[in-house]
Enzyme design. Structure first.
Site, short mmCIF file in Angstrom:
data_model
loop_
_atom_site.label_atom_id
_atom_site.label_comp_id
_atom_site.label_asym_id
_atom_site.label_seq_id
_atom_site.Cartn_x
_atom_site.Cartn_y
_atom_site.Cartn_z
N HIS A 191 1.01 -1.19 -0.28
CA HIS A 191 0.00 -0.01 0.15
C HIS A 191 1.36 1.02 -0.18
O HIS A 191 1.15 1.61 0.79
CB HIS A 191 -1.05 0.12 1.27
CG HIS A 191 -2.03 -0.98 1.59
ND1 HIS A 191 -2.98 -0.89 1.59
CD2 HIS A 191 -1.54 -2.05 1.69
CE1 HIS A 191 -3.96 -2.26 0.95
NE2 HIS A 191 -2.72 -3.03 1.80
N GLU A 229 -7.22 -5.82 -3.96
CA GLU A 229 -7.46 -6.74 -2.90
C GLU A 229 -8.77 -6.59 -2.76
O GLU A 229 -9.65 -5.40 -2.49
CB GLU A 229 -6.67 -7.53 -1.16
CG GLU A 229 -6.88 -5.57 -0.75
CD GLU A 229 -6.51 -5.72 0.63
OE1 GLU A 229 -6.64 -6.39 1.81
OE2 GLU A 229 -4.88 -5.48 0.70
N HIS A 272 -2.82 -12.49 2.89
CA HIS A 272 -2.23 -12.01 4.27
C HIS A 272 -3.60 -13.27 4.61
O HIS A 272 -3.87 -13.24 5.53
CB HIS A 272 -2.88 -10.57 4.66
CG HIS A 272 -4.22 -10.06 4.93
ND1 HIS A 272 -4.78 -10.25 4.14
CD2 HIS A 272 -3.86 -8.78 4.12
CE1 HIS A 272 -6.40 -9.37 4.12
NE2 HIS A 272 -5.15 -8.71 3.76
N ASP A 315 1.98 -6.59 2.62
CA ASP A 315 1.18 -6.49 3.34
C ASP A 315 1.36 -4.84 3.81
O ASP A 315 0.89 -4.39 4.76
CB ASP A 315 -0.07 -7.30 3.84
CG ASP A 315 -1.22 -5.90 4.35
OD1 ASP A 315 -1.57 -4.60 3.62
OD2 ASP A 315 -2.31 -6.47 5.33
N HIS A 370 1.90 3.40 8.73
CA HIS A 370 0.88 4.68 9.03
C HIS A 370 1.88 5.41 10.06
O HIS A 370 2.90 4.93 10.67
CB HIS A 370 -0.13 4.05 9.30
CG HIS A 370 -1.37 3.21 9.36
ND1 HIS A 370 -2.31 3.95 8.43
CD2 HIS A 370 -1.62 2.48 8.96
CE1 HIS A 370 -2.97 3.26 7.73
NE2 HIS A 370 -2.44 1.80 8.35
N1 LIG Z 1 -3.64 -4.98 6.82
C1 LIG Z 1 -4.09 -3.31 8.03
O1 LIG Z 1 -4.33 -3.78 8.41
N2 LIG Z 1 -4.33 -2.05 6.82
C2 LIG Z 1 -3.78 -2.48 5.42
C3 LIG Z 1 -5.33 -2.97 4.36
C4 LIG Z 1 -5.53 -3.68 4.53
O2 LIG Z 1 -4.86 -4.85 3.79
O3 LIG Z 1 -6.44 -4.70 5.02
C5 LIG Z 1 -4.05 -1.09 4.93
O4 LIG Z 1 -4.03 -1.36 3.66
O5 LIG Z 1 -3.36 0.04 5.91
ZN LIG Z 2 -6.69 -6.55 3.36
ZN LIG Z 3 -3.42 -5.04 2.40
#
Ligand SMILES: NC(=O)N[C@@H](CC(=O)O)C(=O)O
Ligand SMILES: [Zn+2]
Ligand SMILES: [Zn+2]
Length: 431
Positions: free
Chosen positions: A54, A136, A229, A299, A303
């Site tokens: 992401h 996803e 995941h 994944d 943040h």
């Molecule tokens: N895995 C997570 O907890 N967060 C992911 C989104 C996701 O893959 O579900 C995100 O984009 O922050």
């Molecule tokens: Zn996810």
């Molecule tokens: Zn994800």
């Protein structure tokens, strides 16, 4: 360039010749072309392909940009990434896809872009673009609140089959979440939060049921279904028993961290699906080692620290990981259960095969010269402040990692560890 006397994952010592963007020969005693790199006592791996990142642009460049995310990738031996659709705007229309592709022009590594599904998606224009996969596809809300219902999921799977693209699914069934457990979370902040409540809330049964259902829908439609995941051994077993066109990935954090670590991690350990019991973690990792799991993906969900320093229910879900995946797994080949060949397959060969990236994932004549060189004798403790993601922290602080000395993307030096410098080469769309 000629990489001289490198050890390959299978133990053979070989010269690898690179001309322009490709590997042109793998052999012994090859004639030099251009720069000669002495790789004696070093391990040469195909660049890893992280099929689940992401990178947050467009929409949240304060968390990550294509530039920072791709630097983090290159510094971790990752030479291609596949970006997920929960950005702002979400990648659910042709126009949103185009907007993301412009942002991805800043990438140092090759990239694929996935398309997302919401009530307001536009399949016509979206499938007109070069998607790697649909997904996803969120069967429950996660970051970006893109959870959809079962009917829309079935419709989306059918359209993906018509378009000939795989479907990647975030499989959790929100009707099986334990909301009482969630509501019992206290108001501690960050590392003082009762983060275990998140694991109690998003139950293993919610994942298992959703994977069962998604695999059924995928098999009925004749889809290539890829489960993102996977965090429980039960879900992996459902995928392993399904037809060949059903595949799954497991993250390093679900292999190496469990609920037992949440006291230490607090809200920094909140992610979806959540960390599981130590028993489930061990059984999941066993399946990564023995081949029941198809591939590893991170994944990578950055943040900021400030965002994570909040009470449990206010903190966002997700942890970074693109830079630490190969380093952690290689460290596990020294005193853990993995072999170097398995690491190569999990991080490069299998992701390429699963998503049809024909020129990537193996070191052979005719393949893209996506390479990373390692000294497996050298580990260093992972330090969040030294990683290159914008988020500036890692759930693996203090874990040992084997980091690359350099990384090339299609023959260009993308990362050099000696000076901690990056190349200027532009990544290409592999979709
Ligand atoms: N895995 C997570 O907890 N967060 C992911 C989104 C996701 O893959 O579900 C995100 O984009 O922050
Ligand atoms: Zn996810
Ligand atoms: Zn994800």
């Amino acid at each position: 360039m000629l990489v001289r006397n490198a050890r390959l994952a299978d133990g053979r010592v070989r010269d690898v010749r690179v001309e322009d963007t490709q590997v042109t020969a793998v052999g012994t005693g090859l004639d030099a072309v251009g720069e000669v790199i002495d790789a004696r006592e070093r391990l040469l791996l195909p660049g890893a392909i992280d099929v689940h990142v992401h990178f947050r642009e467009p929409g949240a460049p304060h968390k990550e940009t294509w530039r920072s995310g791709s630097r983090s990738a290159a510094a971790g031996g990752v030479t291609a990434v596949i970006d997920q659709p929960n950005t702002d705007p979400a990648t659910t229309t042709g126009a949103a896809f185009d907007q993301k592709e412009l942002c991805a022009g800043d990438s140092l590594v090759d990239y694929g872009i996935n398309g997302g599904v919401t009530e307001s998606w536009d399949p016509e224009t979206l499938f007109d673009r070069q998607l790697v996969a649909l997904g996803e596809v969120f069967l429950a809300d996660s970051t970006g609140e893109m959870g959809i219902d079962g009917d829309l999921f079935e419709d989306a799977v059918h359209r993906a089959v018509e378009a000939g693209v795989p479907v990647t699914v975030h499989a959790e069934d929100a009707t099986r979440f334990d909301t009482d457990a969630r509501d019992a979370a206290g108001d501690g902040v960050g590392k003082d939060a009762d983060a275990d409540a998140w694991s109690a809330y998003r139950t293993p049964e919610a994942e298992i049921a959703a994977v069962e259902r998604a695999v059924e829908v995928g098999a009925d439609a004749g889809a290539h279904l890829h489960v993102a995941h996977t965090s429980t051994p039960e879900a992996v077993d459902i995928v392993a028993d399904a037809p060949d066109r059903v595949t799954c990935e497991v993250t390093p954090h679900h292999c190496l961290l469990s609920r037992a670590d949440l006291d230490e991690l607090g809200t920094f350990g909140r992610m979806n699906p959540p960390l599981r019991s130590e028993t489930r973690r061990a059984a999941l990792y066993e399946r990564v080692v023995d081949g029941r799991v198809d591939l590893v993906a991170t994944d990578h969900a950055p943040h900021t620290r400030a965002e994570k320093e909040a009470p449990l229910l206010a903190a966002p879900s997700g942890v970074p990981g693109v830079e630490t995946m190969v380093p952690l797994l290689l460290a596990e080949t020294r005193d853990g259960p993995l072999t170097v060949e398995r690491v190569r397959d999990l991080t490069a060969a299998a992701p390429a095969a699963t998503f049809g990236l024909d020129r990537k994932g193996r070191i052979e004549a005719g393949m893209d010269a996506d390479l990373a060189l390692y000294d497996v004798a050298q580990t260093r403790p992972i330090d969040g402040a030294r990683l290159h993601s914008k988020c500036g922290w890692t759930p693996f602080e203090g874990f040992e990692g084997v980091f690359p000395e350099w990384t090339t993307v299609r023959g260009d030096r993308a990362y050099d560890a000696i000076m901690d410098t990056f190349g200027t080469a532009a990544g290409e769309n592999i979709g």
